[in-house]
Design a protein around this motif. Structure first.
Motif, PDB file in Angstrom:
ATOM      1  N   UNK A 204      -8.282 -16.997   3.342  1.00  5.30           N
ATOM      2  CA  UNK A 204      -9.394 -17.571   2.573  1.00  5.30           C
ATOM      3  C   UNK A 204     -10.181 -18.557   3.426  1.00  5.30           C
ATOM      4  N   UNK A 205      -9.427 -19.435   4.119  1.00 12.73           N
ATOM      5  CA  UNK A 205     -10.084 -20.430   4.968  1.00 12.73           C
ATOM      6  C   UNK A 205     -10.925 -19.735   6.026  1.00 12.73           C
TER       7      UNK A 205
ATOM      8  N   UNK B 173     -14.077 -18.404   4.515  1.00  5.78           N
ATOM      9  CA  UNK B 173     -15.034 -19.490   4.277  1.00  5.78           C
ATOM     10  C   UNK B 173     -15.716 -19.893   5.578  1.00  5.78           C
TER      11      UNK B 173
ATOM     12  N   UNK C  69     -18.321 -17.398   6.438  1.00  6.43           N
ATOM     13  CA  UNK C  69     -19.531 -17.607   5.633  1.00  6.43           C
ATOM     14  C   UNK C  69     -20.365 -18.744   6.219  1.00  6.43           C
ATOM     15  N   UNK C  70     -19.672 -19.837   6.584  1.00  9.43           N
ATOM     16  CA  UNK C  70     -20.388 -20.982   7.167  1.00  9.43           C
ATOM     17  C   UNK C  70     -21.061 -20.590   8.478  1.00  9.43           C
TER      18      UNK C  70
ATOM     19  N   UNK D  33     -24.123 -18.700   7.889  1.00  6.20           N
ATOM     20  CA  UNK D  33     -25.231 -19.554   7.442  1.00  6.20           C
ATOM     21  C   UNK D  33     -25.820 -20.368   8.585  1.00  6.20           C
TER      22      UNK D  33
ATOM     23  N   UNK E  59     -24.182 -22.595  10.743  1.00  3.99           N
ATOM     24  CA  UNK E  59     -23.666 -23.948  11.004  1.00  3.99           C
ATOM     25  C   UNK E  59     -23.217 -24.050  12.467  1.00  3.99           C
TER      26      UNK E  59
ATOM     27  N   UNK F 271     -19.436 -28.454  13.117  1.00  4.08           N
ATOM     28  CA  UNK F 271     -19.214 -28.346  11.671  1.00  4.08           C
ATOM     29  C   UNK F 271     -18.066 -27.393  11.388  1.00  4.08           C
TER      30      UNK F 271
ATOM     31  N   UNK G  44     -15.544 -26.641  13.328  1.00  2.00           N
ATOM     32  CA  UNK G  44     -14.273 -27.259  13.738  1.00  2.00           C
ATOM     33  C   UNK G  44     -13.793 -28.247  12.686  1.00  2.00           C
ATOM     34  N   UNK G  45     -14.719 -29.092  12.258  1.00  2.77           N
ATOM     35  CA  UNK G  45     -14.384 -30.100  11.252  1.00  2.77           C
ATOM     36  C   UNK G  45     -13.953 -29.437   9.950  1.00  2.77           C
ATOM     37  N   UNK G  46     -14.679 -28.376   9.545  1.00  3.52           N
ATOM     38  CA  UNK G  46     -14.354 -27.715   8.278  1.00  3.52           C
ATOM     39  C   UNK G  46     -12.982 -27.070   8.348  1.00  3.52           C
ATOM     40  N   UNK G  47     -12.652 -26.510   9.543  1.00  6.02           N
ATOM     41  CA  UNK G  47     -11.361 -25.838   9.685  1.00  6.02           C
ATOM     42  C   UNK G  47     -10.228 -26.822   9.427  1.00  6.02           C
ATOM     43  N   UNK G  48     -10.310 -27.984  10.047  1.00  2.00           N
ATOM     44  CA  UNK G  48      -9.268 -28.989   9.824  1.00  2.00           C
ATOM     45  C   UNK G  48      -9.234 -29.444   8.375  1.00  2.00           C
ATOM     46  N   UNK G  49     -10.433 -29.663   7.833  1.00  2.73           N
ATOM     47  CA  UNK G  49     -10.518 -30.181   6.473  1.00  2.73           C
ATOM     48  C   UNK G  49      -9.954 -29.190   5.462  1.00  2.73           C
ATOM     49  N   UNK G  50     -10.203 -27.899   5.700  1.00  2.00           N
ATOM     50  CA  UNK G  50      -9.699 -26.890   4.770  1.00  2.00           C
ATOM     51  C   UNK G  50      -8.216 -26.638   4.978  1.00  2.00           C
TER      52      UNK G  50
END
Lengths: 96, 184
Positions: free
Chosen positions: B77-78, B81, B84-85, B88, B90, B94, B96-102
């Motif tokens: 799922x991650x 996502x 998708x980012x 779009x 990104x 962004x 890298x940051x999203x990967x850690x955050x998710x």
């Protein structure tokens, strides 16, 4: 820092990230804080920014935590040293 | 008369010879006992090995397997996502940051803690039949632990970690992945 809410679908994840980006929370410090929060779940000490960057550079080079060289035993190091000194000796004798 | 016999019988010729035979017999009995006890201990170790392997094979398909599959699904799922980012437009930061955050929302740490003791067992072959144990979980676990997409973050989590079994587990999984690739 608040606990992350449960994101169970990719759509929710994307929405969450876009919202975070809009509020300007996507920074390297926040990333380190997230990592340290994950580390705290297993009781490990938080990383500093310098360590974090060093690990990231290693990961990009393909050096992972399980591929690092392990500390060798005394006899193994002795064997290596003897082999090396023998090689040096042999090459020096061949040259002369 | 009796005291005289008791005090002097060990000086008599027939007793000196018998004593040597008895000593020899004593040695034989001691050697036999030692050998038998060694065999019994080896059997105990083997029995523990069999029991532990059996426990692992029986315990894995329940909760642990459910957790492994859940984490695999969450990681997919991650990844979706992130795709998708990326689509779009990104930037790399962004993503890298999203990967850690998710990843922080995934049950990864719980899974790592659940499987950490197996690494310890795999490090000591007298505790576990490694082939049987690895065959039980390698196909599913390697999808999580050997995942190239998230290895950078797992590196961060595992740096100087108290979970010391995981590197051993990864080594075994890599070995079995190489074997299964070679076979076909």
């Amino acid at each position: 820092m608040q606990e992350p809410f449960k994101l169970d679908t990719p759509e929710k994840m994307v929405a969450h990230i876009l919202q975070m980006k809009a509020t300007g929370q996507l920074t390297e410090e926040n990333r380190l804080a997230t990592i340290n929060r994950m580390r705290a779940q297993s009781g490990d000490r938080p990383l500093t920014m310098a360590e974090h960057l060093a690990i990231e550079a290693d990961s990009n080079k393909g050096i992972h935590f399980y591929t690092r060289t392990k500390p060798q035993s005394f006899f193994r190091r002795l064997q290596t040293a003897l082999k090396r000194s023998r090689d040096v000796f042999v090459s020096a004798m061949r040259k002369s | 008369m009796i005291t005289q016999v008791v005090l002097t019988w060990y000086q008599q010729t027939w007793w000196v010879g018998t004593k040597e035979v008895l000593i020899l017999l004593g040695f034989l009995v001691a050697a036999f006992t030692y050998r038998r006890n060694t065999v019994v201990r080896a059997q105990d170790v083997k029995a523990g090995q069999i029991q532990r392997t059996f426990e692992l094979m029986r315990q894995y398909p329940g909760e642990t397997r459910a957790l492994v599959l859940k984490v695999t699904r969450q990681l997919d799922d991650v990844f979706n996502a992130l795709e998708v980012l990326k689509a779009q437009g990104e930037g790399e930061d962004v993503i890298k940051q999203s990967r850690t955050d998710l990843l922080a929302t995934v049950d990864l740490i719980e899974l790592l803690h659940r499987i950490d003791p197996w690494g310890f067992l795999l490090k000591h072959p007298e505790h576990l039949f490694i082939d049987e144990a690895a065959n039980t979980f390698s196909s599913e676990l390697s999808r999580v632990l050997l995942d190239k997409r998230f290895s950078a973050d797992i590196d961060q989590i595992m740096q100087q970690s108290s979970m010391m079994g995981i590197p051993e587990l990864i080594e075994v999984l890599k070995k079995y992945e190489a074997l299964s690739n070679r076979r076909f």
